[in-house]
Design an enzyme around this catalytic site. Sequence first.
Site, PDB file in Angstrom:
ATOM      1  N   ASP A 198      33.875  32.400  32.271  1.00 37.60           N
ATOM      2  CA  ASP A 198      33.720  33.035  33.576  1.00 37.60           C
ATOM      3  C   ASP A 198      34.941  33.929  33.801  1.00 37.60           C
ATOM      4  O   ASP A 198      35.978  33.766  33.146  1.00 37.60           O
ATOM      5  CB  ASP A 198      33.639  31.955  34.657  1.00 37.60           C
ATOM      6  CG  ASP A 198      33.748  32.523  36.053  1.00 37.60           C
ATOM      7  OD1 ASP A 198      32.944  33.398  36.396  1.00 37.60           O
ATOM      8  OD2 ASP A 198      34.665  32.101  36.786  1.00 37.60           O
ATOM      9  N   ASP A 246      36.224  35.705  37.366  1.00 42.13           N
ATOM     10  CA  ASP A 246      36.977  35.517  38.603  1.00 42.13           C
ATOM     11  C   ASP A 246      37.254  34.043  38.845  1.00 42.13           C
ATOM     12  O   ASP A 246      36.343  33.217  38.881  1.00 42.13           O
ATOM     13  CB  ASP A 246      36.213  36.122  39.780  1.00 42.13           C
ATOM     14  CG  ASP A 246      36.019  37.624  39.606  1.00 42.13           C
ATOM     15  OD1 ASP A 246      36.994  38.359  39.792  1.00 42.13           O
ATOM     16  OD2 ASP A 246      34.905  38.035  39.255  1.00 42.13           O
ATOM     17  N   THR A 305      29.605  36.242  33.451  1.00 37.47           N
ATOM     18  CA  THR A 305      30.038  36.575  34.794  1.00 37.47           C
ATOM     19  C   THR A 305      28.888  36.920  35.718  1.00 37.47           C
ATOM     20  O   THR A 305      27.797  37.277  35.270  1.00 37.47           O
ATOM     21  CB  THR A 305      31.020  37.771  34.712  1.00 37.47           C
ATOM     22  OG1 THR A 305      31.424  38.163  36.021  1.00 37.47           O
ATOM     23  CG2 THR A 305      30.379  38.972  34.031  1.00 37.47           C
TER      24      THR A 305
END
Length: 272
Positions: free
Chosen positions: A8, A10, A42
């Site tokens: 991932d 963020d 993402t």
Amino acid sequence: MYKLIALDMDGTLLKDDRTISKETFKAIQRAKAKGVKVVLSTGRPMIGIKNYLKQLDLVNEDDYAVAYNGALVQNTKTGRIVAQNPMTLEDLNYLYDLSKKLEVNIHFLTDSSCVTPKWSKYSQVECDINNIPMEIVDFTKIDENTSIVKIMFIDEPHILDRVINQLPEEVYNKFSVLRSAPYFLEFLNKKVNKGYGIELLAKTLGIKREEIICVGDAGNDIAMIQFAGLGVAMGNAFPEVKDIADYVTLSNEEHGVAHVINKFVLGIEKAS
């Protein structure tokens, strides 16, 4: 031996200032040199991760990314699409009507823009994060040929808390519902999530489930963490993400991704 690590972005790969630490960058390059495939997974669109892909040297013939929380799986160099599962104008109309009833802001993402019926600060956050333009459009006049990749309720965290409690049960039957940030609630094609995207990619590459590490921090990462042979939650992850993970690493500010790679891929506790 692990052959693929899905990250991932963020709150996971990226520090809070949206940069990649030197420690994490070094660990990723070492993993790649060992032959491990590194995949960014993402909620962002492909256009919103291009700079990071380039920075990490993940734009080669055999590199892939999972975007839009699994709605798009694509080769980062050739653009070849492994899987794509968009939404429909009917979906948008349903969720737009619901957003008005629940008094919550809404927008949707196309392949290259954020489309909203009115400006909101969280639509602006989406545009700033991904470096995409905002289009303010009357949702009753959306062209039926418009590409709708995902639809989002975007608002203050306490408003989304209320909205989630008020969602009709049929919403969960119609869509994959993911909370990717305190102010982002995402709706995707029913079969789509990051776990689905990683599974499709792994089958394409001939990589087994037990050979995969997935790392994340938020609700939209749960499916891929559960799918992985080794599912990892960040130290800063939501409590429900930590609860289902096989391992909890350090936070994104403490180079948690580097720690995972060093420990489970490279066989060292710390980067030298």
